[in-house]
Design a protein around this motif. Structure first.
Motif, PDB file in Angstrom:
ATOM      1  N   CYS A 184      -6.199   9.014  -9.503  1.00 20.24           N
ATOM      2  CA  CYS A 184      -6.233   8.141  -8.330  1.00 20.24           C
ATOM      3  C   CYS A 184      -6.535   8.956  -7.078  1.00 20.24           C
ATOM      4  O   CYS A 184      -5.894   9.976  -6.809  1.00 20.24           O
ATOM      5  N   CYS A 229      -2.551   1.199  -4.758  1.00 23.15           N
ATOM      6  CA  CYS A 229      -2.555   2.284  -3.763  1.00 23.15           C
ATOM      7  C   CYS A 229      -3.549   2.005  -2.639  1.00 23.15           C
ATOM      8  O   CYS A 229      -3.235   2.207  -1.463  1.00 23.15           O
ATOM      9  N   GLY A 281      -4.894   7.312 -13.900  1.00 24.82           N
ATOM     10  CA  GLY A 281      -5.091   5.873 -14.004  1.00 24.82           C
ATOM     11  C   GLY A 281      -6.010   5.566 -15.173  1.00 24.82           C
ATOM     12  O   GLY A 281      -6.698   6.455 -15.693  1.00 24.82           O
ATOM     13  N   GLU A 300      -5.581  -1.199 -16.238  1.00 24.19           N
ATOM     14  CA  GLU A 300      -4.948  -1.592 -14.981  1.00 24.19           C
ATOM     15  C   GLU A 300      -6.002  -1.787 -13.897  1.00 24.19           C
ATOM     16  O   GLU A 300      -7.076  -1.189 -13.938  1.00 24.19           O
ATOM     17  N   ARG A 301      -5.671  -2.649 -12.940  1.00 25.10           N
ATOM     18  CA  ARG A 301      -6.594  -2.922 -11.850  1.00 25.10           C
ATOM     19  C   ARG A 301      -6.895  -1.628 -11.103  1.00 25.10           C
ATOM     20  O   ARG A 301      -5.995  -0.874 -10.749  1.00 25.10           O
ATOM     21  N   THR A 302      -8.174  -1.383 -10.879  1.00 26.16           N
ATOM     22  CA  THR A 302      -8.629  -0.142 -10.281  1.00 26.16           C
ATOM     23  C   THR A 302      -9.619  -0.442  -9.161  1.00 26.16           C
ATOM     24  O   THR A 302     -10.530  -1.259  -9.328  1.00 26.16           O
ATOM     25  N   ARG A 305       3.247   7.254  -5.630  1.00 27.93           N
ATOM     26  CA  ARG A 305       3.090   5.902  -6.186  1.00 27.93           C
ATOM     27  C   ARG A 305       4.201   5.665  -7.194  1.00 27.93           C
ATOM     28  O   ARG A 305       4.274   6.337  -8.222  1.00 27.93           O
ATOM     29  N   PRO A 365       6.139   3.085  -9.824  1.00 31.79           N
ATOM     30  CA  PRO A 365       5.819   1.884 -10.602  1.00 31.79           C
ATOM     31  C   PRO A 365       6.849   0.767 -10.470  1.00 31.79           C
ATOM     32  O   PRO A 365       6.561  -0.370 -10.807  1.00 31.79           O
ATOM     33  N   SER A 420      -8.789   2.592 -16.081  1.00 37.11           N
ATOM     34  CA  SER A 420      -9.471   1.385 -15.617  1.00 37.11           C
ATOM     35  C   SER A 420      -9.670   0.361 -16.724  1.00 37.11           C
ATOM     36  O   SER A 420     -10.107  -0.757 -16.458  1.00 37.11           O
ATOM     37  N   HIS A 424      -5.789   3.420  -7.973  1.00 28.57           N
ATOM     38  CA  HIS A 424      -4.995   2.274  -8.413  1.00 28.57           C
ATOM     39  C   HIS A 424      -5.108   1.183  -7.339  1.00 28.57           C
ATOM     40  O   HIS A 424      -5.015   1.477  -6.144  1.00 28.57           O
ATOM     41  N   SER A 425      -5.296  -0.052  -7.753  1.00 24.64           N
ATOM     42  CA  SER A 425      -5.409  -1.139  -6.779  1.00 24.64           C
ATOM     43  C   SER A 425      -4.148  -1.266  -5.934  1.00 24.64           C
ATOM     44  O   SER A 425      -4.202  -1.732  -4.790  1.00 24.64           O
TER      45      SER A 425
END
Length: 265
Positions: free
Chosen positions: A35, A69, A42, A47-49, A235, A237, A44, A66-67
């Motif tokens: 990230c 972040c 991360g 997870e949303r990226t 970050r 979780p 992709s 990361h989306s």
């Protein structure tokens, strides 16, 4: 394999529809990445990226985050910053052509504000919070030093140093958090000479917040903005881990905050 990528309109406009479609199809986007905001791994495919395009005068570098972040966005940097980062990581810049997009080959040494939304328990009540942490040191405008003036600059604006999160910090009048259609758009600060508020931070793409966060914001009609220097929070979780990181930053004298009135719904 298709990727769970967010490609904002402004990134698409820069790289073109063909390249954007190749990214989304997984042809040119990596599955695993580091990230560009928090520097943790991360995936992709899982997870949303976000796609983050760093643009210099002649060179463009596409990185991933990361989306949670960072939103997908275009970040303008100097060519020196961009080429220096490419040279240090790739060992060579000779192969880079103007306007060529090199996916996740380098991360410029340019601080970006990472903003995370979460609920913070204070006095038995849940309060909506925005946790702001830059990706690198923030220098005072007009200086060339290597120090980090992020917290001193915020304190000068009226944010309070927090040694613990045992009480809601005072309201900072003139600042506000803009929600529209249930999405987070910006943190606003007073305009110069009493003019209209201006964006201190603005999401290039409106950020989704949870129903619980939005409900708490509507209940209190204010949002806590908590800020820490780069490397203090990271970050997290889960919200309990975020709270642990905030408490640690406060105990170490690396947390400032204020309550900002809510603008919008």
């Amino acid at each position: 394999m298709p990727r769970m990528l967010d490609v904002s309109d402004e990134v698409r406009a820069e790289i073109g529809d063909e390249e954007a479609d190749r990214l989304l199809a997984g042809e040119t986007a990596p599955g695993n990445y580091d990230c560009t905001s928090c520097r943790t791994p991360g995936d992709s495919t899982q997870e949303r990226t976000s796609t983050v395009l760093f643009i210099g005068d002649e060179t463009a570098v596409l990185a991933f985050a990361h989306s949670g972040c960072l939103p997908s966005q275009v970040v303008q940097v100097t060519e020196e910053q961009l080429r220096g980062a490419v040279k240090s990581i790739a060992g060579d810049t000779a192969g880079l052509e103007p306007d060529r997009v090199a996916p996740d080959k380098a991360v410029p040494e340019h601080a970006v504000l990472g903003v995370t939304s979460g609920l913070v328990l204070i006095g038995g009540d849940l309060h909506p919070a925005l946790v702001v942490e830059p990706t690198g040191p923030i220098a005072r405008p007009g200086t060339t030093g290597t120090g980090d003036d992020f917290l001193p600059l915020l304190i000068e604006q009226g944010f309070m140093p927090l040694s613990e999160l045992s009480a809601v910090p005072p309201v900072l009048h003139g600042w506000s958090v803009l929600l529209a259609m249930g999405q987070l758009h910006a943190v606003l600060q007073p305009g110069s000479n009493g003019g209209q508020p201006v964006a201190w931070w603005q999401a290039h793409q409106p950020l989704q917040v949870t129903d619980g966060w939005r409900a708490a914001a509507n209940k209190h009609q204010q949002v806590l903005m908590l800020a820490a220097p780069a490397g203090s929070i990271g970050r997290q979780p889960r919200e309990d881990l975020l709270r642990d990181a905030l408490d640690k930053a406060a105990a170490n004298g690396k947390l400032v905050g204020s309550a900002l009135p809510l603008a919008g719904t």
